[in-house]
Design an enzyme around this catalytic site. Structure first.
Site, PDB file in Angstrom:
ATOM      1  N   CYS A   2      81.815  36.161  65.071  1.00 29.65           N
ATOM      2  CA  CYS A   2      80.604  36.902  65.405  1.00 29.65           C
ATOM      3  C   CYS A   2      79.455  36.400  64.543  1.00 29.65           C
ATOM      4  O   CYS A   2      79.650  35.673  63.570  1.00 29.65           O
ATOM      5  CB  CYS A   2      80.808  38.403  65.175  1.00 29.65           C
ATOM      6  N   GLY A  28      78.909  33.982  69.278  1.00 30.56           N
ATOM      7  CA  GLY A  28      79.472  35.002  70.153  1.00 30.56           C
ATOM      8  C   GLY A  28      78.599  35.241  71.356  1.00 30.56           C
ATOM      9  O   GLY A  28      77.392  35.455  71.218  1.00 30.56           O
ATOM     10  N   ASN A 101      81.480  40.472  60.774  1.00 27.18           N
ATOM     11  CA  ASN A 101      82.070  39.213  61.220  1.00 27.18           C
ATOM     12  C   ASN A 101      83.353  38.997  60.442  1.00 27.18           C
ATOM     13  O   ASN A 101      83.340  38.973  59.210  1.00 27.18           O
ATOM     14  CB  ASN A 101      81.109  38.044  60.980  1.00 27.18           C
ATOM     15  N   GLY A 102      84.452  38.826  61.158  1.00 30.28           N
ATOM     16  CA  GLY A 102      85.729  38.615  60.502  1.00 30.28           C
ATOM     17  C   GLY A 102      86.824  39.414  61.167  1.00 30.28           C
ATOM     18  O   GLY A 102      86.705  39.834  62.329  1.00 30.28           O
ATOM     19  N   TYR A 257      83.866  23.301  63.647  1.00 35.02           N
ATOM     20  CA  TYR A 257      83.506  23.701  65.014  1.00 35.02           C
ATOM     21  C   TYR A 257      82.418  24.756  65.120  1.00 35.02           C
ATOM     22  O   TYR A 257      81.457  24.600  65.860  1.00 35.02           O
ATOM     23  CB  TYR A 257      84.771  24.195  65.724  1.00 35.02           C
TER      24      TYR A 257
END
Length: 502
Positions: A2, A28, A101-102, A257
């Site tokens: 995210c 996201g 995020n995570g 990435y």
């Protein structure tokens, strides 16, 4: 994965937060949300979809206030329900909103404790809602009617004691300020910076430095593992280390990435790290295959371009753009469902035949995950006239799932999980497959910041740094993440939406 952002300003922040989300959209594409605060009143808009589709002009005008937080999401367990779009809100204590995020690795244990001991209700399957309620309980247990900054930091310390896994978080406390903090391993990225205005200094927190750059904020630094940053509504900035023990171990896949090449994460340029990945991979080719017959190096857009260019330079062969990308198709390996991914690849890329015809082509990608995309692209290259198609991955074989916030599939859906490199080569239809060595990948990234002693490489090595991941946990995760389970959840969400008139 995210993207998160937060701003404390002396003017309206909704447009800046919207712009930040568009820059972080690569993190996201499932849902987007913004919440702002005006005179203690919260204004929230969130929904499934891309940022540009979630927010209309009329909705933006309702997001009033000089501080706010924002989020773009894709689901790590395949759920696409709008109920799990962020930011999340809980009214007690003080009015809290969170963007995360995570991925927590002890979610079920925390859910039980929140219900039995803390008497808090969790309304979704999201670990982010769990994290918000843990923080809320830690803050409420202090028993303060009027908060101090130290109280906020004490609550973060409580979160670190209770939560395991990966979390980069922003939390807004209505009328008081905005908090950002990072797990003690620093697995997921988060940075903060400042911008001067006529009214004074404004502060921003975001997943990647590129969001600060675009909005004219100067990067101050990364939030350290275990550290918390609090910005009062007035703009005053406070920082404190809130974890008893830290072990900096950022996710290496961010550099491979996810992150944009123009970002700097933990003082490492993503762009330069990818150049070094290409250099390492080229040297492997020269070492193991000195009499190669490669005519041209062609990247699979977009994230592999940097590594591919460096490979071509060192190998002394031509670099060419052989695929044209439709930029309105999302990332394929995070799409829910195999059929959707396969259809997406065909819509996403088109080959330029003159760059392939009669040539031995080395295709370069950032990684090989399921292998479906790689197989289809290799076939596209052959259909375009390539004599031989070699395939290079800037990452080592992805053999194990990621449990820290990247929606990699179940282990049995990873093409390299139970295969040798030769077997992967045969499965995707290449004439040769060249993988990066794990030590070379680590060296390529770490060269940008030698203070980082190790990285999270779990999807390559099965070494899970939080120390709480065993085969039983991976089996439970696999049951949630495999394609059939995701398809079933998506079907249920569709039915519920139809019943609700959505």
């Amino acid at each position: 994965m995210c993207g998160i952002a937060a701003i404390v300003s002396h003017q309206a922040v909704s447009q800046d937060l919207y712009d930040a989300l568009t820059v972080l959209q690569h993190r996201g594409q499932d849902a987007a949300g913004i919440v702002t605060c005006e005179a203690g009143r919260l204004h929230l808009r969130k929904e499934n979809g891309l940022t540009r589709d979630v927010f209309t002009n009329a909705q933006m005008l309702k997001l009033k206030g000089n501080m706010g937080i924002a989020h773009v999401r894709y689901p790590t367990a395949g759920c696409t329900s709008s109920a799990e779009a962020q930011p999340f809100y809980v009214n007690s204590p003080f009015g809290l909103t969170l963007a995360h995020n995570g991925n927590l690795t002890n979610t079920e244990e925390l859910k039980n404790a929140l219900f039995v001991e803390d008497q808090r209700h969790i309304n979704t399957d999201s670990d982010s809602e769990v994290l918000l309620n843990v923080f809320a309980h830690e803050l409420q247990s202090l028993g303060k009617l009027h908060l101090s900054v130290d109280d906020v930091f004490e609550a973060v310390s409580g979160v670190h004691r209770r939560c395991r896994g990966a979390y980069a978080v922003v939390i807004m406390i209505a009328g008081f300020g905005i908090l950002g903090f990072r797990d003690p391993h620093g697995i997921r990225p988060i940075v903060y910076g400042a911008r001067k205005s006529k009214q004074g200094t404004e502060v921003m927190i975001a997943s990647e430095s590129v969001a600060l750059d675009v909005l004219g904020f100067d990067l101050i630094r990364d939030i350290a593992p275990g550290e918390a940053v609090f910005i009062e509504a007035s703009g005053e900035l406070h920082t404190k280390q809130c974890a008893e023990q830290i072990d900096h171990c950022p996710c290496i896949f961010e550099y491979v990435y996810f992150a944009r090449p123009d970002s700097i994460i933990d003082r490492i340029s993503v762009y330069k790290a990818r150049l070094r990945m290409g250099e390492k991979l080229a040297k492997k080719v020269l070492r193991d295959w000195p009499d190669h017959d490669i005519d041209v190096v062609i990247p699979i857009p977009d994230t592999s371009r940097t590594a591919a260019l460096q490979m071509a330079n060192i190998l002394g062969v031509k670099y060419r753009e052989g695929f044209i990308k439709n930029r309105y198709i999302g990332r394929t390996f995070i799409m829910p469902g195999q059929k959707m991914r396969e259809k997406s690849v065909k819509q996403k890329l088109n080959a330029i035949s003159l760059e392939f015809e009669g040539k031995n082509v080395l295709l370069v990608d950032d990684s090989i995950v399921r292998g479906t995309t790689s197989e289809q692209i290799i076939q596209m290259a052959r259909d375009a006239g390539a004599k031989k198609v070699y395939f290079a991955s800037a990452a080592p074989p992805v053999r194990y799932p990621n449990v820290y916030g990247i929606d990699m599939p179940a282990a049995h859906e990873l093409i390299a999980h139970d295969k040798t490199e030769d077997e992967v080569c045969e499965a995707i239809g290449a004439d040769k497959v060249i993988y990066q060595e794990l030590n070379d990948l680590i060296d390529a990234v770490r060269k940008g910041n030698l203070d980082i002693e190790h990285f999270d490489t779990s999807c390559f090595s099965k070494e899970y740094i939080t120390g709480d991941i065993d085969d039983a946990y991976l089996e439970r995760t696999e049951a949630l993440r495999n394609d059939s389970a995701q398809a079933e959840r998506n079907s249920e969400n569709f039915i519920i939406g139809m019943q609700n008139g959505d």
